[in-house]
Design an enzyme around this catalytic site. Structure first.
Site, PDB file in Angstrom:
ATOM      1  NE  ARG A   1      -8.323  13.597  -3.495  1.00  0.00           N
ATOM      2  CZ  ARG A   1      -7.445  12.855  -4.128  1.00  0.00           C
ATOM      3  NH1 ARG A   1      -6.667  12.038  -3.461  1.00  0.00           N
ATOM      4  NH2 ARG A   1      -7.333  12.909  -5.439  1.00  0.00           N
TER       5      ARG A   1
ATOM      6  CG  ASP B   1      -3.142   0.308  -2.696  1.00  0.00           C
ATOM      7  OD1 ASP B   1      -2.948   0.499  -3.911  1.00  0.00           O
ATOM      8  OD2 ASP B   1      -3.332   1.244  -1.892  1.00  0.00           O
TER       9      ASP B   1
HETATM   10  C1  LIG Z   1      -2.446   5.576  -9.231  1.00  0.00           C
HETATM   11  S1  LIG Z   1      -2.615   4.066  -8.354  1.00  0.00           S
HETATM   12  C2  LIG Z   1      -1.642   2.983  -9.358  1.00  0.00           C
HETATM   13  C3  LIG Z   1      -2.325   1.648  -9.590  1.00  0.00           C
HETATM   14  C4  LIG Z   1      -1.589   0.696 -10.544  1.00  0.00           C
HETATM   15  N1  LIG Z   1      -0.288   0.355 -10.036  1.00  0.00           N
HETATM   16  C5  LIG Z   1      -1.485   1.291 -11.924  1.00  0.00           C
HETATM   17  O1  LIG Z   1      -0.381   1.640 -12.369  1.00  0.00           O
HETATM   18  O2  LIG Z   1      -2.515   1.423 -12.601  1.00  0.00           O
HETATM   19  C6  LIG Z   1      -1.517   4.390  -6.967  1.00  0.00           C
HETATM   20  C7  LIG Z   1      -1.782   3.466  -5.794  1.00  0.00           C
HETATM   21  O3  LIG Z   1      -0.680   3.586  -4.878  1.00  0.00           O
HETATM   22  C8  LIG Z   1      -1.195   3.413  -3.576  1.00  0.00           C
HETATM   23  N2  LIG Z   1      -0.252   3.960  -2.597  1.00  0.00           N
HETATM   24  C9  LIG Z   1       0.043   5.253  -2.330  1.00  0.00           C
HETATM   25  N3  LIG Z   1       0.937   5.331  -1.341  1.00  0.00           N
HETATM   26  C10 LIG Z   1       1.222   4.065  -0.966  1.00  0.00           C
HETATM   27  C11 LIG Z   1       2.070   3.505   0.019  1.00  0.00           C
HETATM   28  N4  LIG Z   1       2.799   4.253   0.837  1.00  0.00           N
HETATM   29  N5  LIG Z   1       2.119   2.154   0.126  1.00  0.00           N
HETATM   30  C12 LIG Z   1       1.375   1.362  -0.706  1.00  0.00           C
HETATM   31  N6  LIG Z   1       0.542   1.843  -1.642  1.00  0.00           N
HETATM   32  C13 LIG Z   1       0.477   3.181  -1.776  1.00  0.00           C
HETATM   33  C14 LIG Z   1      -2.522   4.141  -3.611  1.00  0.00           C
HETATM   34  O4  LIG Z   1      -3.383   3.726  -2.574  1.00  0.00           O
HETATM   35  C15 LIG Z   1      -3.030   3.821  -5.014  1.00  0.00           C
HETATM   36  O5  LIG Z   1      -3.929   2.743  -5.004  1.00  0.00           O
END
Ligand SMILES: C[S@@+](CC[C@H](N)C(=O)[O-])C[C@H]1O[C@@H](n2cnc3c(N)ncnc32)[C@H](O)[C@@H]1O
Length: 274
Positions: free
Chosen positions: A44, A145
């Site tokens: 990445r 996010d």
């Molecule tokens: C796998 S996606 C989940 C999306 C949605 N909630 C779902 O269940 O389909 C995880 C998301 O968490 C976000 N994320 C990861 N660490 C985070 C943090 N510390 N604060 C806010 N968002 C975070 C990522 O950027 C990503 O978009």
């Protein structure tokens, strides 16, 4: 003979380099990369090593750790997040919202909902469509996010046509428009639904407790990336953002039963704040 940077062959971070990134990433956004993720981290970040003319991962790490490297740090962190999502993912939550929450509240009552790791927006738009279909008018939907790139994408409301494979019958026609010409193969959420979702950037590792109180929080498929200490701290902040009698939805693979929290499990991935 010289080799241009673009031709540099990929190399994996050393174990020591990996530990530096592992620590930095956990400290900034809570994501824990276990030791098996060394190749993933390398793949990445490699293009940023090239783009920033860094000799190796260590030099890149030094760049992003300095205050002057803040912009590049943000880019690196955005490359680390996993943003997989889709419309009406884990649809039991949407049924629960419909049958147990909306049907039991007064129609004039304001419903405040937070989608706390919203990725490219499919989750909060699924919430907005569900509420609209039930003629709920008085609502506030906040979607956040840590990754600004996905938030910007979410705000456009534009998706590849096949991304809508899980929407309920009739919703495709009701809530999406089809793209034409250069947007052939894409669909767009209709403006009324788009305007109901307020997108903001929130790092769940920060102190976000001044955001206000919600009736329902979607915190789905993000805690899988965190270790127990980060989860417990996050859930304690979430509890203070949820009104008494409010609901917390987590991903179905994210059980809270080993953690000390203020939530009562009502059914898998559905919690209640007593
Ligand atoms: C796998 S996606 C989940 C999306 C949605 N909630 C779902 O269940 O389909 C995880 C998301 O968490 C976000 N994320 C990861 N660490 C985070 C943090 N510390 N604060 C806010 N968002 C975070 C990522 O950027 C990503 O978009």
């Amino acid at each position: 003979m010289f080799m241009s940077h673009n031709e540099r062959t990929y190399c994996k971070p050393t174990e020591r380099e990996f530990v530096l990134f592992q620590t930095l990433i956990k400290q900034k956004i809570g994501i824990h990369l276990n030791d098996s993720k060394r190749t993933l981290l390398g793949s990445r970040l490699w293009k940023r090593i090239i783009a920033t003319d860094s000799e190796n991962y260590y030099q890149y790490y030094k760049k992003i750790s300095k205050p002057s490297g803040n912009k590049e740090l943000k880019t690196a962190l955005e490359l680390i997040t996993t943003n997989e999502t889709f419309f009406f993912r884990e649809d039991k939550h949407f049924q629960f919202l419909k049958e147990e929450i909306i049907s039991k509240q007064r129609s004039s009552q304001l419903l405040r909902i937070w989608s706390a790791a919203c990725s490219t927006g499919e989750e909060p738009y699924s919430i907005a469509m569900t509420l609209d279909d039930l003629a709920v008018k008085n609502q506030l939907i906040v979607a956040s996010d840590v990754n600004e790139q996905v938030i910007n994408q979410a705000k456009t409301g534009i998706y590849l046509d096949q991304r809508a494979h899980c929407v309920p019958d009739g919703f495709r026609e009701k809530y999406f428009t089809k793209g034409l010409d250069e947007y052939h193969g894409y669909i767009r959420i209709k403006p009324d639904i788009r305007s109901r979702v307020n997108f903001i950037k929130v790092n769940l590792m920060s102190d976000f407790t001044s955001m206000g109180t919600f009736d329902l929080i979607f915190l789905r498929n993000v805690m899988i990336y965190f270790e127990d200490d980060a989860k417990t701290q996050l859930l304690s902040k979430m509890a203070s953002c949820l009104r008494e009698g409010g609901w917390l939805f987590t991903g179905h693979s994210e059980s809270l039963h080993t953690l000390n929290t203020k939530f009562k499990c009502i059914q898998p991935a559905v919690y209640y704040k007593a």
